[in-house]
Scaffold this motif. Structure first.
Motif, short mmCIF file in Angstrom:
data_model
loop_
_atom_site.label_atom_id
_atom_site.label_comp_id
_atom_site.label_asym_id
_atom_site.label_seq_id
_atom_site.Cartn_x
_atom_site.Cartn_y
_atom_site.Cartn_z
N ARG A 199 -26.68 2.92 1.00
CA ARG A 199 -25.75 3.65 1.87
C ARG A 199 -26.69 4.22 2.85
NH1 ARG A 199 -21.71 6.18 -2.64
NH2 ARG A 199 -20.91 4.01 -3.45
N PRO A 200 -26.19 4.78 3.91
CA PRO A 200 -26.87 5.86 4.69
C PRO A 200 -27.45 6.95 4.13
CG PRO A 200 -24.97 5.22 6.08
CD PRO A 200 -24.92 4.50 4.46
N ASN A 201 -26.99 7.45 3.09
CA ASN A 201 -27.40 8.64 2.14
C ASN A 201 -28.63 8.09 1.29
OD1 ASN A 201 -25.81 7.39 0.21
ND2 ASN A 201 -24.62 9.49 -0.07
N GLY A 202 -28.70 6.79 1.19
CA GLY A 202 -29.90 6.52 0.13
C GLY A 202 -29.14 5.73 -1.16
N GLU A 203 -27.88 6.22 -1.40
CA GLU A 203 -27.34 5.52 -2.62
C GLU A 203 -27.19 4.16 -2.62
OE1 GLU A 203 -24.05 7.89 -3.23
OE2 GLU A 203 -24.90 9.85 -3.99
N ARG A 204 -27.18 3.69 -3.71
CA ARG A 204 -26.71 2.18 -3.80
C ARG A 204 -25.59 1.64 -3.30
NH1 ARG A 204 -27.36 -2.01 -8.87
NH2 ARG A 204 -27.06 -3.99 -7.68
#
Length: 284
Positions: free
Chosen positions: A62-67
């Motif tokens: 995701r844009p926040n870095g989460e998978r």
């Protein structure tokens, strides 16, 4: 029972190098060089291709870095990587800690479909709170969808019990008689990272199966080097190991690929071109 593959080493057969660029467990907090956005992943994909990798194991974030398990995010990653590279094999992950089957199918549904996808062979635990259930129903359904979409699976064998499931899939006709098998070593319920365990697993593979080695953390270099000597193939990258050596963070995925290429060539095995990798992996 298959041979160890040492004959393959003596013959100087090409070794397929897979780069696992980002994963879905740790992020930039573990190593700032880990790529997360499609643009970052594509930039490192191109560098790994130039260094000698012919297969790219891909996750989306995701844009926040989460998978992310979203098809649109996998599509964005696949599109960016194809745009940045000349001719590499895309292998999308279907692994998913705690994720249900329906979202794990999403990485198979890009357009075009990836040439390959990973397929976990059973349940596993890693770290304190990471559990991947991987029921037979999930495994079989993912295998069927891969077959329907013309995607070649890489069977992820996290421990020797997963070899039982590999033979079950072969006997059920859900994968080829000589599937591509990834032997994985690490902590938790994975196979303990010991050279003797690698030798034992290689001896028990389906006859004729090409195989790959993945060692987490400090086991990446020694066990992939053994794989080169035993006629196997190798996977390296920041998904599996964020250090170049003890206490020294890796600068990039390409740095790890470059070291692997040097090791293979010093030991007398050339690195497979993408065309050779497609032939070895049954993609052509």
């Amino acid at each position: 029972m298959s041979a160890t593959g040492y004959e393959s080493y003596l013959a100087g057969d090409p070794v397929v190098v897979t780069a696992a660029l980002t994963g879905g467990v740790h992020g930039k907090e573990a190593n700032p060089a880990i790529p997360e956005s499609p643009a970052e992943i594509a930039e490192q994909a191109a560098a790994c291709e130039a260094a000698g990798a012919s297969v790219l194991h891909l996750h989306a974030r995701r844009p926040n870095g989460e998978r992310s398990f979203d098809t649109a995010r996998f599509q964005a990653v696949n599109d960016a990587v194809r745009e940045a590279t000349d001719d590499v094999i895309l292998q999308n992950s279907t692994g998913g800690t705690g994720a249900p089957l329906e979202v794990r199918r999403n990485s198979l549904r890009t357009d075009p479909a990836p040439e390959m996808a990973s397929l976990d062979m059973g349940p596993l635990n890693r770290y304190d709170r990471l559990t991947s259930e991987n029921t037979r129903h999930t495994i079989d359904e993912l295998a069927r969808e891969m077959d329907e979409r013309g995607i070649v699976p890489e069977l992820e064998v996290f421990n020797n019990g997963h070899l039982n499931e590999t033979f079950r899939l072969v006997e059920a006709g859900l994968v080829s008689e000589a599937p591509y098998v990834n032997l994985i070593f690490g902590g938790g319920t994975l196979t303990p990272p010991d050279p003797r365990n690698l030798l034992n697993l290689v001896d028990q593979l389906p006859e004729g199966s090409p195989w790959n080695v993945l060692g987490f953390g400090p086991h990446q270099l020694p066990l992939t080097t053994m794989a080169v000597l035993l006629g196997g193939h190798v996977r390296v990258g920041l998904e599996d190991n964020v250090y170049y050596r003890s206490g020294e963070p890796a600068e990039s995925n390409a740095q790890l690929v470059e070291r692997t290429v040097r090791v293979a060539e010093e030991l007398g095995r050339p690195v497979a071109t993408t065309a050779e990798a497609r032939e070895i992996l049954g993609l052509s």
